[in-house]
Write a protein that holds these residues in place. Structure first.
Motif, PDB file in Angstrom:
ATOM      1  N   GLU A 228      -2.720 -13.255  -1.654  1.00 45.48           N
ATOM      2  CA  GLU A 228      -3.223 -11.970  -1.126  1.00 45.48           C
ATOM      3  C   GLU A 228      -3.085 -11.918   0.389  1.00 45.48           C
ATOM      4  OE1 GLU A 228      -6.370 -11.738  -4.840  1.00 45.48           O
ATOM      5  OE2 GLU A 228      -7.052 -12.394  -2.863  1.00 45.48           O
ATOM      6  N   HIS A 229      -3.326 -13.055   1.029  1.00 45.59           N
ATOM      7  CA  HIS A 229      -3.209 -13.140   2.484  1.00 45.59           C
ATOM      8  C   HIS A 229      -1.775 -12.807   2.927  1.00 45.59           C
ATOM      9  CE1 HIS A 229      -4.079 -14.516   6.533  1.00 45.59           C
ATOM     10  NE2 HIS A 229      -3.080 -15.364   6.470  1.00 45.59           N
ATOM     11  N   VAL A 230      -0.790 -13.378   2.223  1.00 49.46           N
ATOM     12  CA  VAL A 230       0.622 -13.143   2.562  1.00 49.46           C
ATOM     13  C   VAL A 230       1.002 -11.678   2.301  1.00 49.46           C
ATOM     14  CG1 VAL A 230       3.007 -13.727   1.904  1.00 49.46           C
ATOM     15  CG2 VAL A 230       1.335 -15.537   2.254  1.00 49.46           C
ATOM     16  N   LEU A 231       0.498 -11.104   1.215  1.00 52.49           N
ATOM     17  CA  LEU A 231       0.782  -9.690   0.927  1.00 52.49           C
ATOM     18  C   LEU A 231       0.230  -8.783   2.026  1.00 52.49           C
ATOM     19  CD1 LEU A 231       0.180  -9.209  -2.923  1.00 52.49           C
ATOM     20  CD2 LEU A 231       2.326  -8.921  -1.699  1.00 52.49           C
ATOM     21  N   MET A 232      -0.988  -9.064   2.473  1.00 53.34           N
ATOM     22  CA  MET A 232      -1.615  -8.247   3.520  1.00 53.34           C
ATOM     23  C   MET A 232      -0.906  -8.428   4.865  1.00 53.34           C
ATOM     24  SD  MET A 232      -4.049  -6.375   2.289  1.00 53.34           S
ATOM     25  CE  MET A 232      -5.263  -5.884   3.521  1.00 53.34           C
ATOM     26  N   GLU A 233      -0.461  -9.640   5.119  1.00 52.89           N
ATOM     27  CA  GLU A 233       0.136  -9.974   6.409  1.00 52.89           C
ATOM     28  C   GLU A 233       1.404  -9.163   6.706  1.00 52.89           C
ATOM     29  OE1 GLU A 233      -0.145 -14.366   8.402  1.00 52.89           O
ATOM     30  OE2 GLU A 233       1.290 -14.090   6.786  1.00 52.89           O
ATOM     31  N   GLY A 234       2.225  -8.981   5.694  1.00 50.47           N
ATOM     32  CA  GLY A 234       3.505  -8.309   5.948  1.00 50.47           C
ATOM     33  C   GLY A 234       3.568  -6.882   5.431  1.00 50.47           C
ATOM     34  N   LEU A 235       2.416  -6.234   5.356  1.00 56.25           N
ATOM     35  CA  LEU A 235       2.364  -4.902   4.724  1.00 56.25           C
ATOM     36  C   LEU A 235       3.260  -3.873   5.374  1.00 56.25           C
ATOM     37  CD1 LEU A 235      -1.295  -3.941   3.747  1.00 56.25           C
ATOM     38  CD2 LEU A 235       0.677  -4.192   2.271  1.00 56.25           C
ATOM     39  N   ASP A 236       3.284  -3.840   6.709  1.00 64.71           N
ATOM     40  CA  ASP A 236       3.978  -2.748   7.402  1.00 64.71           C
ATOM     41  C   ASP A 236       5.215  -3.217   8.153  1.00 64.71           C
ATOM     42  OD1 ASP A 236       2.298  -0.599   6.581  1.00 64.71           O
ATOM     43  OD2 ASP A 236       0.768  -1.293   7.976  1.00 64.71           O
ATOM     44  N   GLU A 237       5.955  -4.132   7.538  1.00 67.86           N
ATOM     45  CA  GLU A 237       7.201  -4.601   8.156  1.00 67.86           C
ATOM     46  C   GLU A 237       8.193  -3.460   8.331  1.00 67.86           C
ATOM     47  OE1 GLU A 237       7.998  -7.581   5.273  1.00 67.86           O
ATOM     48  OE2 GLU A 237       7.038  -9.195   6.416  1.00 67.86           O
ATOM     49  N   ASP A 238       8.044  -2.408   7.522  1.00 65.36           N
ATOM     50  CA  ASP A 238       8.959  -1.258   7.612  1.00 65.36           C
ATOM     51  C   ASP A 238       8.430  -0.157   8.536  1.00 65.36           C
ATOM     52  OD1 ASP A 238       6.845  -0.334   6.141  1.00 65.36           O
ATOM     53  OD2 ASP A 238       8.016   0.289   4.392  1.00 65.36           O
ATOM     54  N   GLY A 239       7.341  -0.474   9.279  1.00 70.40           N
ATOM     55  CA  GLY A 239       6.794   0.516  10.206  1.00 70.40           C
ATOM     56  C   GLY A 239       5.890   1.547   9.547  1.00 70.40           C
ATOM     57  N   GLY A 240       5.405   1.256   8.328  1.00 71.64           N
ATOM     58  CA  GLY A 240       4.547   2.205   7.603  1.00 71.64           C
ATOM     59  C   GLY A 240       3.104   2.194   8.106  1.00 71.64           C
ATOM     60  N   CYS A 241       2.248   2.939   7.392  1.00 72.66           N
ATOM     61  CA  CYS A 241       0.839   3.069   7.831  1.00 72.66           C
ATOM     62  C   CYS A 241      -0.129   2.512   6.788  1.00 72.66           C
ATOM     63  CB  CYS A 241       0.518   4.541   8.107  1.00 72.66           C
ATOM     64  SG  CYS A 241       0.670   5.598   6.651  1.00 72.66           S
ATOM     65  N   ARG A 242       0.316   1.571   5.972  1.00 70.23           N
ATOM     66  CA  ARG A 242      -0.533   1.027   4.906  1.00 70.23           C
ATOM     67  C   ARG A 242      -1.804   0.389   5.464  1.00 70.23           C
ATOM     68  NH1 ARG A 242       4.605  -0.031   4.457  1.00 70.23           N
ATOM     69  NH2 ARG A 242       5.842   0.430   2.590  1.00 70.23           N
ATOM     70  N   MET A 243      -1.639  -0.416   6.534  1.00 71.41           N
ATOM     71  CA  MET A 243      -2.777  -1.130   7.107  1.00 71.41           C
ATOM     72  C   MET A 243      -3.770  -0.159   7.730  1.00 71.41           C
ATOM     73  SD  MET A 243      -3.423  -4.282   6.830  1.00 71.41           S
ATOM     74  CE  MET A 243      -5.031  -4.969   7.148  1.00 71.41           C
ATOM     75  N   LYS A 244      -3.244   0.882   8.367  1.00 63.83           N
ATOM     76  CA  LYS A 244      -4.132   1.894   8.952  1.00 63.83           C
ATOM     77  C   LYS A 244      -4.926   2.581   7.842  1.00 63.83           C
ATOM     78  CE  LYS A 244      -4.249   6.091  11.758  1.00 63.83           C
ATOM     79  NZ  LYS A 244      -3.479   7.176  12.403  1.00 63.83           N
ATOM     80  N   CYS A 245      -4.242   2.923   6.755  1.00 63.49           N
ATOM     81  CA  CYS A 245      -4.914   3.537   5.600  1.00 63.49           C
ATOM     82  C   CYS A 245      -6.040   2.646   5.095  1.00 63.49           C
ATOM     83  CB  CYS A 245      -3.920   3.775   4.464  1.00 63.49           C
ATOM     84  SG  CYS A 245      -2.745   5.100   4.755  1.00 63.49           S
ATOM     85  N   PHE A 246      -5.740   1.344   4.977  1.00 62.16           N
ATOM     86  CA  PHE A 246      -6.715   0.388   4.465  1.00 62.16           C
ATOM     87  C   PHE A 246      -7.930   0.315   5.387  1.00 62.16           C
ATOM     88  CE2 PHE A 246      -8.296  -4.072   4.366  1.00 62.16           C
ATOM     89  CZ  PHE A 246      -8.770  -4.078   3.066  1.00 62.16           C
ATOM     90  N   ARG A 247      -7.687   0.248   6.710  1.00 59.93           N
ATOM     91  CA  ARG A 247      -8.794   0.116   7.665  1.00 59.93           C
ATOM     92  C   ARG A 247      -9.691   1.349   7.664  1.00 59.93           C
ATOM     93  NH1 ARG A 247      -5.774  -2.759  12.568  1.00 59.93           N
ATOM     94  NH2 ARG A 247      -5.954  -4.911  11.873  1.00 59.93           N
ATOM     95  N   VAL A 248      -9.064   2.533   7.619  1.00 59.43           N
ATOM     96  CA  VAL A 248      -9.865   3.766   7.631  1.00 59.43           C
ATOM     97  C   VAL A 248     -10.652   3.882   6.328  1.00 59.43           C
ATOM     98  CG1 VAL A 248      -9.786   6.296   7.750  1.00 59.43           C
ATOM     99  CG2 VAL A 248      -8.316   4.937   9.248  1.00 59.43           C
ATOM    100  N   MET A 249     -10.005   3.545   5.202  1.00 60.35           N
ATOM    101  CA  MET A 249     -10.686   3.594   3.908  1.00 60.35           C
ATOM    102  C   MET A 249     -11.871   2.626   3.897  1.00 60.35           C
ATOM    103  SD  MET A 249      -9.095   3.386   0.045  1.00 60.35           S
ATOM    104  CE  MET A 249      -8.499   1.725   0.061  1.00 60.35           C
TER     105      MET A 249
END
Length: 348
Positions: A228-249
């Motif tokens: 899970e740590h590795v999946l979270m670590e490289g979430l936005d390698e393509d410049g997406g907003c997944r991590m931002k979505c997760f933090r706001v949620m």
């Protein structure tokens, strides 16, 4: 505000980690079977922040190496204390399993002793009893009584309250057998023809193995924190907003939808929702527009909470909400529904 929250949680993690590191070093000195947690900062996968004041910390067990999966099935007729039973103990659920000392090619002699072993099985409840006593003694010998307090629990789960500079944090300390050598057969992952994560990432994740946690009486619980740590670590390698979505949620969950010290929905549930959504929407363009991506994620969360059903990401036959309080879930579902009717206020 999200950054401020993140800073405060990071600070609490650092303080708690320092204290637990000191405590587990003392435990390890008293009993070599238990290993001190490493002091490698906020991204240490031994620490899971479930809520701002609720942490889960795994304490590695030492002296069990060369694990192999066990195919032979036999019935167990003993209580956790070793007394004989007339009928056999129930089989483990999907996320749980038995663990025999013979499943390791090398094992310390202490794992064969009756304080943790019954008829060749390593019994989590017995490991927890030994561990709990060590925690109690080590709090005193480390002079940590002003910072760490043992909490009552109905089972042999080891819970402590830790005083940080900002607040009190409840920590569950869980002994864990780390198995970095193989991937469990119960985890049928990835599902075929999935585009997320990439094949390279999948191979990397599977090579990290899994853990077995002492969190119930007879059965060890499968845990995939390194994966899970590795999946979270490289979430936005393509410049997406997944991590931002997760933090706001996560912030909205903590402030609006599901606040409190022991929330029915934790950060771990949100992370699982995120993984499922990333798998369903694997393309870069799906994560370019924040409002659109964020709403998609909240809709998935609402569906899971409303149906009281959230599949574990790696072991698909496991419902992570199976034992959750249904009226608490319904209350969160109604708050999510209200938000989805008028979500504009947080999407500027």
């Amino acid at each position: 505000q999200v950054e401020q929250r993140h800073y405060l949680v990071s600070k609490a993690v650092e303080e708690v980690q320092k204290i637990i590191q000191q405590l587990t070093a003392e435990i390890s000195y008293k009993a070599t079977r238990f290993q001190a947690i490493s002091n490698s900062g906020i991204h240490n996968e031994n620490i899971k922040v479930l809520a701002p004041s609720q942490f889960l910390i795994t304490v590695p067990l030492r002296g069990l190496t060369g694990y192999r999966e066990c195919q032979v099935r036999h019935w167990r007729y003993y209580t956790v204390h070793g007394a004989k039973l007339l009928s056999s103990v129930r089989d483990p659920e999907e996320l749980h399993q038995w663990l025999e000392v013979e499943q390791f090619s090398k094992s310390l002699q202490q794992w064969h002793e009756t304080d943790v072993n019954v008829e060749g099985d390593l019994v989590p409840a017995k490991v927890l009893i030994v561990f709990r006593e060590l925690v109690e003694k080590s709090i005193i010998s480390c002079n940590l009584s002003s910072k760490v307090t043992m909490l009552e629990s109905f089972s042999s789960v080891v819970r402590v309250a830790v005083e940080t500079s900002e607040s009190q944090v409840e920590v569950e300390l869980v002994p864990a057998v780390e198995i970095p050598t193989c991937w469990p057969q119960k985890a049928h992952w990835p599902r075929c023809l999935k585009r997320w994560p990439s094949q390279e990432k999948v191979q990397c994740i599977k090579s990290l193995g899994f853990d077995l946690l002492a969190r119930s009486n007879y059965h060890w619980q499968l845990c995939f924190s390194r994966a899970e740590h590795v999946l979270m670590e490289g979430l936005d390698e393509d410049g997406g907003c997944r991590m931002k979505c997760f933090r706001v949620m996560r912030q909205l969950k903590e402030d609006v939808w599901c606040a409190g010290n022991k929330p029915v929905i934790t950060a771990y549930h949100l992370q699982t929702v995120l993984f499922w959504t990333c798998e369903k929407y694997p393309r870069t363009k799906d994560w370019r527009c924040f409002p659109e991506a964020f709403l998609r994620l909240v809709q998935k969360l609402h569906k899971c909470v409303s149906q009281h059903f959230l599949k574990h990401y790696f072991v698909k036959n496991t419902n992570l909400l199976k034992y959750a309080n249904t009226s608490d879930l319904d209350l969160v579902a109604s708050k999510l529904a209200v938000f989805l009717e008028n979500p504009v206020f947080c999407l500027d």
